[in-house]
Design an enzyme around this catalytic site. Structure first.
Site, short mmCIF file in Angstrom:
data_model
loop_
_atom_site.label_atom_id
_atom_site.label_comp_id
_atom_site.label_asym_id
_atom_site.label_seq_id
_atom_site.Cartn_x
_atom_site.Cartn_y
_atom_site.Cartn_z
N THR A 132 0.82 -1.20 0.00
CA THR A 132 0.00 0.00 0.00
C THR A 132 0.87 1.26 0.00
O THR A 132 2.04 1.21 0.40
CB THR A 132 -0.90 -0.02 1.27
OG1 THR A 132 -1.39 1.28 1.52
CG2 THR A 132 -0.13 -0.46 2.50
N ASP A 133 0.25 2.39 -0.39
CA ASP A 133 0.97 3.67 -0.33
C ASP A 133 1.18 4.11 1.12
O ASP A 133 2.02 4.96 1.41
CB ASP A 133 0.23 4.76 -1.12
CG ASP A 133 -1.23 4.95 -0.72
OD1 ASP A 133 -1.70 4.28 0.23
OD2 ASP A 133 -1.92 5.79 -1.36
N GLU A 134 0.41 3.50 2.05
CA GLU A 134 0.44 3.98 3.44
C GLU A 134 1.78 3.70 4.12
O GLU A 134 2.09 4.31 5.15
CB GLU A 134 -0.71 3.38 4.24
CG GLU A 134 -2.05 3.68 3.58
CD GLU A 134 -3.26 3.45 4.47
OE1 GLU A 134 -3.13 3.49 5.71
OE2 GLU A 134 -4.34 3.23 3.91
N TYR A 158 -1.63 -0.55 11.03
CA TYR A 158 -1.85 -1.20 9.74
C TYR A 158 -0.65 -0.97 8.82
O TYR A 158 -0.06 -1.92 8.27
CB TYR A 158 -3.13 -0.68 9.07
CG TYR A 158 -3.22 -1.00 7.59
CD1 TYR A 158 -3.35 -2.32 7.16
CD2 TYR A 158 -3.18 0.01 6.63
CE1 TYR A 158 -3.42 -2.63 5.80
CE2 TYR A 158 -3.25 -0.29 5.27
CZ TYR A 158 -3.37 -1.60 4.86
OH TYR A 158 -3.44 -1.91 3.52
N SER A 161 2.42 -2.79 9.90
CA SER A 161 2.40 -4.24 9.64
C SER A 161 2.64 -4.52 8.16
O SER A 161 3.30 -5.49 7.80
CB SER A 161 1.08 -4.86 10.12
OG SER A 161 -0.01 -4.43 9.31
N LYS A 162 2.12 -3.67 7.28
CA LYS A 162 2.35 -3.87 5.84
C LYS A 162 3.83 -3.57 5.51
O LYS A 162 4.44 -4.26 4.69
CB LYS A 162 1.44 -2.96 5.01
CG LYS A 162 -0.03 -3.31 5.07
CD LYS A 162 -0.36 -4.68 4.46
CE LYS A 162 -0.18 -4.72 2.97
NZ LYS A 162 -0.66 -6.04 2.42
N ASP A 287 -11.27 13.39 14.88
CA ASP A 287 -10.38 12.78 13.88
C ASP A 287 -9.82 11.46 14.41
O ASP A 287 -9.71 11.25 15.61
CB ASP A 287 -9.23 13.75 13.55
CG ASP A 287 -8.72 13.55 12.14
OD1 ASP A 287 -9.12 12.57 11.49
OD2 ASP A 287 -7.93 14.39 11.68
#
Ligand code: NAD
Length: 348
Positions: A132-134, A158, A161-162, A287
């Protein structure tokens, strides 16, 4: 090619399976069928003799090696993951288990299988790590988009972990010579996405005339890509990606969350005017902790070297997605009811 697709019952996974079958490849899906899975999306493939489904966990070494032994895949597309940032904040350990330990298991089994292949088959074997881009963190408003050279700087459990999974995949490539290709996709939208992600969540809430919770000021920017375009990029990378390289799969469609949600409301006003104007249901809520402000990807490399380009314009793709959810309300409402039922049982 016979492709082992982990997480093939998920949102992007089922679009990838459909595309592989359309292009005359064969597929075996390995999926644990978590709450996020959409096995109904695979019903149409069930009759094909080029398709098989295995219910199993990527963290289970016996299940994984059985799939390799039985199906002898030419490539692995590894998508199985816990994928929702809010859940990773509430319960990070599930993310470490599936995304990190599960990826290590898949890499290990792929390596054992790859080593035993005759040289001709080894030459074309690929392990596609779908990331992912994250993992690159958050961009300032005027910063240029991420490139393949951007450093990793994950900020949510998340994304961390990626990122850990990507590092393992790179290590397997460097240390053991496993032919790993990495893809970093941006925010993806389209049919069969579980109703916790921004677009289907907002759609479901507006549909029911319930509050549509927009985080903070709603000015967080994401780059959006239609799921069919994402799946096309993954097929292209399985066939043409260079081992050891990573590719940014961006949609060239940066939009703020507020813009996206307003566009959903406008489409609903046209197609389902009963609750119009739907914009009145948008409410600002606190948020998300540590919410990244902006993601953007420069997809020049995959466009130039692989010849892939997004084909959907965002507004056109979003309208088609709203229409799809309206015509599949039975599917997503059943999932929402099931979740509410489980919550009630837990509360009793
Ligand atoms: P999803 O949550 O819709 O689907 C995940 C699938 O993986 C589900 O079918 C689930 O049952 C399966 N799964 C989960 N844990 C498993 C396990 N332990 N063993 C076997 N199967 C398991 O996710 P998605 O949105 O389709 O994302 C797929 C991949 O693409 C993920 O790796 C994600 O990080 C990545 N990605 C997603 C996006 C996006 O916007 N959705 C963008 C970029 C990258």
């Amino acid at each position: 090619m016979l492709v082992l697709v982990t997480g093939g019952a998920g949102f992007i996974g089922n679009a990838l399976v459909r595309r592989l079958l359309q292009q005359s490849h064969s597929v075996v899906v390995l999926d644990r069928l978590t709450y996020a899975a959409a096995p109904e999306a695979l019903d149409e493939m069930a009759g094909s003799d080029r398709y098989a489904f295995v219910h199993g966990d990527v963290c289970d070494p016996r299940a994984v090696s059985r799939v390799f032994a039985e199906y002898q895949p030419d490539a692995v597309a590894h998508l199985a993951a816990e994928s929702h940032v809010d859940r990773s904040i509430a319960n990070p350990h599930d993310f470490v288990q599936t995304n990190v330990a599960g990826t290590a298991r898949m890499l290990e089994a792929s390596q054992v299988f790859f080593q035993a292949l005759p040289p001709a088959q080894r030459h074309r074997f690929r392990f596609l790590q779908v990331s992912t881009d994250e993992v690159f963190g958050s961009l300032g408003p005027d910063a240029p988009p991420f490139t393949e050279a951007s450093p990793y700087a994950p900020r949510s459990p998340y994304a961390a972990s990626k990122a850990a999974a990507d590092h393992l995949a790179r290590a397997w490539s460097h240390t053991y010579g496993l032919p790993v290709v990495l893809s970093h996709g941006c925010n993806t939208y389209g049919p069969w996405q579980y109703t916790e992600k921004l677009i289907p969540l907002m759609l479901a809430r507006a549909w029911a005339g319930e509050p549509m919770p927009l985080y903070g000021d709603g000015e967080q920017v994401r780059d959006w890509l239609h799921v069919d375009d994402h799946a096309a990029a993954l097929v292209a990378l399985l066939l043409q990606g260079t081992p050891g390289k990573s590719y940014l799969v961006g949609g060239r469609s940066e939009r703020t969350n507020r813009t996206v949600v307003q566009a959903i409301c406008r489409r609903l006003d046209q197609c389902r005017p009963i609750n119009a104007p739907h914009g009145r249901f948008i409410v600002s809520v606190n948020d998300r902790p540590g919410h990244d402000r902006r993601y953007a990807l420069d997809p020049s490399q995959i466009e130039r070297q692989i010849g892939w380009k997004p084909t959907w314009r965002f507004e056109q793709g979003l309208a088609a997605t709203v229409d799809w959810y309206l015509s599949h309300a039975d599917w997503w409402r059943k999932k929402i009811d099931k979740r509410a039922h489980a919550r009630n049982l837990a509360a009793e």
